[in-house]
Design an enzyme around this catalytic site. Structure first.
Site, short mmCIF file in Angstrom:
data_model
loop_
_atom_site.label_atom_id
_atom_site.label_comp_id
_atom_site.label_asym_id
_atom_site.label_seq_id
_atom_site.Cartn_x
_atom_site.Cartn_y
_atom_site.Cartn_z
N ASP A 79 -15.88 128.43 -25.30
CA ASP A 79 -15.29 129.75 -25.57
C ASP A 79 -13.78 129.63 -25.69
O ASP A 79 -13.07 129.89 -24.74
CB ASP A 79 -15.71 130.71 -24.45
N GLU A 110 -8.19 137.68 -27.82
CA GLU A 110 -9.56 138.24 -27.86
C GLU A 110 -10.05 138.57 -26.47
O GLU A 110 -10.76 139.54 -26.26
CB GLU A 110 -10.52 137.26 -28.54
N GLU A 111 -9.65 137.74 -25.51
CA GLU A 111 -10.14 137.92 -24.14
C GLU A 111 -9.48 139.10 -23.44
O GLU A 111 -9.86 139.44 -22.32
CB GLU A 111 -9.92 136.64 -23.31
#
Ligand SMILES: [Zn+2]
Length: 330
Positions: A79, A110-111
């Site tokens: 990830d 994104e996280e």
């Protein structure tokens, strides 16, 4: 993977990808997102019809990469840095076969809040792109739907009083407990395709001291949405009534992605950059590794899954461009 890139600190990994892709002969743009954060956008011609994409940031803490015969361990293994490596390898293989309508898009944040994806959505190449093959760990299955995420707080108010004289006050905690109990006992609407709507009461807070009737309390709730937000919000409001109020923190609705024959399909429960990349064409989602080890200290990816993903990305690109090759049925 050895370049730390916890969300907010993606500059170095972006520069690395720019230099690496440039050295391979790609045209590379850095799209500025903030002072020290850039999305990386790479392409071979001026009208790429399909982009392979994922994110460069990781969750904390940084864990440096190690490997054994079968696995790569460390932060970003699945990830999503393993995915970046598989996508670049696939794009290079496609290029050797003269598929040059392919681009690469790597985002920041994104996280956290998908800030990078939101910015990328305004990029002029988006309008020309027909398909976005996004990568997140799906065990190399083709994710044809992802649940949404609805995050909110429920707040209740009471009236402080000495705990020995409860009739003088009103307990916000007792009100909140009643509300939460009703929420737990509610079956929220689900969806035949996406499955069940699930609710997690993840945080609870309130009160001032053991001998004071609590004047305020709140709970943080994350709902994995399988319907639009509206019916779930309406159900919550009818449960809570006058006993409390809702503060909405964020919401992304469930997304359906493109199905392709011959790929193993599934619905995933996590969210991605896809809801924020709406201008990039029809979305697809596939990637090596398991979401169950992503974000853990034991994050890893199987080397054979990375290799398999290379072939799957090549197949997907060919399939969406309607130029399926006979020899690549999996
Ligand atoms: Zn991810």
């Amino acid at each position: 993977m050895s370049i730390p890139s916890v969300s907010g600190d993606e500059e170095a990994v972006g520069f690395f990808l720019r230099d690496y892709l440039t050295s391979l002969g790609w045209k590379v743009e850095l799209q500025r997102v903030s002072e020290n954060q850039n999305n990386v956008i790479a392409y071979l011609n001026d009208t790429p019809r399909v982009f392979l994409s994922t994110h460069m940031d990781t969750v904390p803490p940084f864990i440096k990469p190690t490997e054994d015969a079968t696995k790569i361990y460390g932060r970003g293994a699945c990830d999503a840095k393993g995915i970046i490596a598989a996508q670049i390898t696939a794009a290079e293989n496609l290029r050797k076969e003269n598929f040059v309508d392919v681009g690469l898009l790597y985002t920041v944040e994104e996280e956290r809040a998908s800030t990078g994806a939101k910015m990328a959505n305004a990029h002029p190449l988006a309008a020309k792109c027909e398909y976005l093959i996004n990568g997140e760990p799906t065990d190399n299955d083709l994710a044809i739907g992802s649940k949404g995420a609805f995050r909110l707080k429920v707040k209740s108010a009471g009236k402080a009083a000495h705990s020995a004289y409860p009739e003088e006050g009103e307990s916000a905690i007792e009100k909140l407990l009643d509300i939460l109990n009703d929420i737990r006992n509610t079956k929220f609407p689900g969806d035949e395709f996406f499955g069940e709507t699930t609710v997690n009461i993840g945080m609870i807070e309130g009160g001032v001291a053991l001998n004071v009737i609590p004047p305020a309390a709140e709970a943080g709730i994350a709902i994995r949405l399988t319907t639009k937000r509206a019916p779930i919000e309406a159900a919550l409001r009818s449960i809570i009534k006058e006993r409390g109020e809702i503060k909405i923190l964020s919401c992304s609705e469930p997304v359906r992605m493109l199905e392709v024959d011959g790929f193993k399909k599934k619905v995933v429960r996590f969210t991605t950059d896809i809801p924020y990349l709406t201008n990039w064409g029809k979305p697809l989602l596939l990637g090596p590794g398991s979401i169950l080890v992503a974000h853990t200290k034991d994050e890893f990816v199987l080397k054979k899954d990375l290799e398999e993903a290379v072939g799957l990305y090549e197949d997907l690109v060919k399939r969406v461009l309607n130029t399926e090759s006979q020899s690549t049925q999996s």
